[in-house]
Design an enzyme around this catalytic site. Structure first.
Site, PDB file in Angstrom:
ATOM      1  N   THR A   1       0.851  -1.193   0.000  1.00 16.16           N
ATOM      2  CA  THR A   1       0.000   0.000   0.000  1.00 16.16           C
ATOM      3  C   THR A   1       0.884   1.239   0.000  1.00 16.16           C
ATOM      4  O   THR A   1       1.929   1.243   0.640  1.00 16.16           O
ATOM      5  CB  THR A   1      -0.866  -0.013   1.282  1.00 16.16           C
ATOM      6  OG1 THR A   1      -1.755  -1.110   1.222  1.00 16.16           O
ATOM      7  CG2 THR A   1      -1.655   1.285   1.439  1.00 16.16           C
TER       8      THR A   1
ATOM      9  N   GLY B   1     -10.649  -2.245   2.032  1.00 14.49           N
ATOM     10  CA  GLY B   1      -9.840  -2.151   3.243  1.00 14.49           C
ATOM     11  C   GLY B   1      -9.899  -0.765   3.859  1.00 14.49           C
ATOM     12  O   GLY B   1     -10.832   0.006   3.614  1.00 14.49           O
TER      13      GLY B   1
END
Lengths: 332, 332
Positions: B198, B228
């Site tokens: 990420t 998420g």
């Protein structure tokens, strides 16, 4: 003298234990059917159906809690009733998006361990709150959206409902009027604040556990794929044992930007404010920023707060020490 | 004597003004390329590409801030570079879901007024962070997901990319290995913690404005439609002027349940803790609850904290007073 002391100590222990037991037996629940205010031209029969839906939901939740059930099951049961009512903005009877169909969001949260389940942008699931619960219980995820969420619903054996199942005549007319009023394309216009009916519940059970649940069709004429605060943990839904549980309703974009639900709990936990003060402050600050709405909140003692900056908020509450009360205000 | 006093007062005013001006000219930026740790068998050339991507991103962000640009533009530019790098878990090169394609999430937030834009479950948008910015600037909404978000991308004139555009050989093999390892269907198995990448950035600009941005492909082998923490305001991304800006990375479900990003800011605002303490506490509590990861945070003074409980976190920082520094650790 010595024996008298022991006897007194025993007696005090028993009294304390009883007091704790009595305290632990306390349960409380609050529900909302959305902030905003009902249309002035709402037929009396429809108004009565709304009142009945809130009363039914409150009764089901109270029954779960009175029987010693847990708060998570209670808030889920309450929301399911309101999703099925056809007269609130959740499940069947939800508002319609810009394309003319319903897209549904829901979330629930267990204050015991902060486990959460949430779903968004559903088009074919009758009870989004039940799918949110399945996400919590049967997936490693918290939030599933769109066709991936629909696929999960099928894996869970939930029937796929046609779009028409969700659409009511009242919502069709509401969208028509809104489209008529909007001169600009929806994605460039600012959202006019309209009466909505997001539904939600918060509860404290007799074991001292807090839970929250929220379900919504979002805003009338919203862009396809728009997700509001309801299914977002910390924005529209939040629960933390020992602190508070919150379900919000109103102009969702503001509740997201201000993490409204978890902010109520943060003010209690970190600033030692009362539930009433924390909840009122958050709604007041949102209003000052331009965001109207309300929320229901409950703390670890079963205290309930239901502040709202909108004209009205459909709401109800009940507890082990208070009879059920439902408030359905029609703005003057 | 009177004149001397005026002179002294004037002199003090000038000195104070200068000190404030110097302080206001300060800028700082932090970036991350994900928590977790890189695979042991990662080729040296790939490692070098990762380091280069972080350096390029940090340079672009620093250039924007040094030129007096605002922090929102800086974090967006940084994340766009990393989305295009092919070697991090965002945009092109993101991890693959259970069905073998990439689904992308991103968000950014402007600390000035808490305006936010977010997108989730995108399959065909090259730069999710740019679509998140468009949602912020050109819609009344905060979060758009799935095909509704794709439709908005088309309305905004963004090209529709084929699924293959996002897929790299490394990610294809990674999914194969993960599927091989998983004996159970993905939705009932617990997520094995895997190295992810990420990306995110937080910045303070010379006008004192904070901003945060995050972009991700989520977790390998995730259920289709899983969202998420990255695109959720308060969970993986948060910015509030005068308090802090945060971008998180790690086991997203925990960061959602604990509203990790806004909790860092709440501890600073409500408990008057330092950025370092607040950020470390949140990561420590998440770890204790079972959630691994890290975050980058910056406060109103330009102080940076980058705590992580994972083996490593790819990261970098630069400021008006410190040369750029990128950390790419390979776990032993």
């Amino acid at each position: 003298m010595f024996r008298a002391s022991i006897l007194l100590a025993l007696l005090l222990t028993i009294m304390t234990t009883n007091a704790v037991a009595a305290d632990k037996a306390r349960w409380a629940i609050a529900i909302h059917g959305g902030a905003g205010g009902l249309p002035h031209d709402l037929p009396a029969a429809e108004l009565e159906r709304i009142r009945q839906a809130l009363q039914d939901a409150l009764k089901v939740g109270s029954d779960v809690l009175r029987a010693g059930g847990n708060s998570l099951d209670a808030v889920q049961a309450v929301v399911r009733i309101m999703e099925n009512s056809r007269v609130l903005n959740a499940g069947r009877g939800a508002v319609l998006n810009h394309e003319g169909f319903a897209e549904l969001d829901a979330a629930l949260m267990d204050g015991r361990d902060r486990r959460s389940g949430a779903v968004a942008a559903l088009r074919h699931v009758a009870n989004p709150i039940d799918l949110a619960r399945a996400v919590m219980d049967h997936s490693p995820h918290v939030l599933l959206v769109g066709d991936g969420a629909e696929q999960f619903a099928q894996e869970q054996g939930m029937p796929r409902m046609p779009s028409d199942y969700f659409i009511t005549e009242r919502r069709r007319k509401e969208l028509e009027k809104t489209l008529e009023a909007a001169k600009h394309p929806t994605h460039t216009a600012s959202i006019p604040w309209q009466p909505v009916g997001t539904v939600g519940a918060v509860a404290l059970d007799s074991a001292g556990n807090l839970a929250a649940a929220t379900s919504t069709g979002g805003t009338v004429n919203k862009h396809v794929g728009r997700v509001g605060d309801s299914p977002l943990i910390g924005a529209g839904t939040f629960a933390q044992n020992g602190v508070c549980a919150v379900s919000a309703t109103g102009q969702g974009e503001y509740f997201i930007r201000y993490t409204a639900a978890s902010d109520v709990c943060a003010r209690i936990q970190y600033q030692h404010k009362s539930l009433e003060t924390a909840a009122r402050e958050v709604i007041t600050e949102l209003k000052a920023a331009g965001g109207e709405g309300g929320l229901i909140a409950i703390d670890a003692n079963g205290t309930i707060a239901m502040p709202h900056s909108s004209a009205t908020m459909l709401r109800g509450q009940a507890s082990s020490s208070q009879p059920p009360e439902v408030v359905v205000e029609v703005p003057q």
